[in-house]
Design a protein around this motif. Structure first.
Motif, PDB file in Angstrom:
ATOM      1  N   GLY A  84       0.787  -1.230   0.000  1.00  0.00           N
ATOM      2  CA  GLY A  84       0.000   0.000   0.000  1.00  0.00           C
ATOM      3  C   GLY A  84       0.817   1.276   0.000  1.00  0.00           C
ATOM      4  N   THR A  85       2.145   1.175  -0.014  1.00  0.00           N
ATOM      5  CA  THR A  85       3.013   2.350   0.009  1.00  0.00           C
ATOM      6  C   THR A  85       3.873   2.388  -1.243  1.00  0.00           C
ATOM      7  N   TRP A  86       3.943   3.572  -1.882  1.00  0.00           N
ATOM      8  CA  TRP A  86       4.795   3.731  -3.050  1.00  0.00           C
ATOM      9  C   TRP A  86       6.220   4.033  -2.599  1.00  0.00           C
ATOM     10  N   LYS A  87       7.175   3.250  -3.111  1.00  0.00           N
ATOM     11  CA  LYS A  87       8.576   3.418  -2.745  1.00  0.00           C
ATOM     12  C   LYS A  87       9.418   3.694  -3.988  1.00  0.00           C
ATOM     13  N   HIS A  88      10.318   4.655  -3.842  1.00  0.00           N
ATOM     14  CA  HIS A  88      11.196   5.017  -4.954  1.00  0.00           C
ATOM     15  C   HIS A  88      12.285   3.968  -5.109  1.00  0.00           C
TER      16      HIS A  88
END
Length: 235
Positions: A84-88
């Motif tokens: 659920g979290t966008w990570k670079h």
């Protein structure tokens, strides 16, 4: 390719059930399949990408990916969704891109479109090494064109290899191998592309140019809303 990694790639391809691998070649001149490209470049691409994903704390291959293209800085950011979290994950330089800021309006204007797009096709036989086709014109593009009576919107917009482009995004061959293999493993439905005139995470919306279509304001607001899902990070 190392035997262990080859087995892993084959297992992943079976797991994700790629439709692209089953699609017939468009012409007799097309000799490579998506499968051929994955087998040729998969080990090298995975070796370069896996440490990046591990550093970002994301499993390889990821669940879902967004490619964020920023016209003003000629940067393509790779983001992966993890719990659920966008990570670079990493950045790529856009080595070739024509036009200026602003959306694509018609065939031949050499503009790179702006907005949220999906990958519709993987081309293993591109003249630009490898390429991935975007779904331009999307629903928003078509709706504005209908209102204005524009019919020749153009098409065939790709992210591709090499370092030159007319209306597409050229990212170089090594980067394209990574993006192609990753998209093949995930499936095209799991990869979106957000193209923005500038980075709205820290740059404000500007007044429209006098010659800009009225709806560009709404388009920029949509892009700004989507781009803010991805937190700023150190370059």
């Amino acid at each position: 390719m190392h035997t262990t990694r080859r087995i892993a790639l084959i297992a992943l391809l079976c797991l994700f059930n790629l439709q692209a691998l089953a699609e017939p070649a468009e012409s007799a001149n097309e000799k490579r399949s998506v499968w051929d490209v994955v087998m040729q470049y998969g080990d090298k691409a995975a070796a370069r990408l896996m440490p990046r994903f591990q550093f970002a704390g994301v499993n390889w291959p990821p669940q879902e990916v967004t490619l964020l293209a920023l016209k003003d800085t000629r940067l393509l950011e790779l983001w992966a969704l993890d719990n659920g979290t966008w990570k670079h994950v990493r950045d790529y330089r856009i080595k070739g891109m024509s036009g200026i800021k602003g959306p694509k309006l018609r065939e031949g204007d050499r503009q790179v479109p702006e907005g949220l797009y999906r990958i519709t096709e993987l081309n293993p036989n591109s003249s630009y090494h490898l390429s991935m086709k975007l779904d331009y014109p999307n629903a928003f593009d078509l709706a504005q064109a209908k209102i204005e009576g524009r019919t020749d919107l153009g098409g065939d917009i790709f992210i591709h290899g090499k370092a030159v482009s007319r209306g597409c995004l050229a990212v170089g061959d090594n980067a394209m191998e990574e993006l192609f293999v990753m998209t093949a493993l995930l499936g095209t439905d799991k990869v979106s592309v957000l193209i923005s005139p500038k980075d709205y995470r820290f740059r404000p919306l500007e007044p429209l140019a006098l010659d800009a279509p009225y709806w560009v304001r709404e388009l920029n607001e949509r892009i700004a809303f989507n781009i803010r899902r991805f937190p700023l990070h150190k370059k």
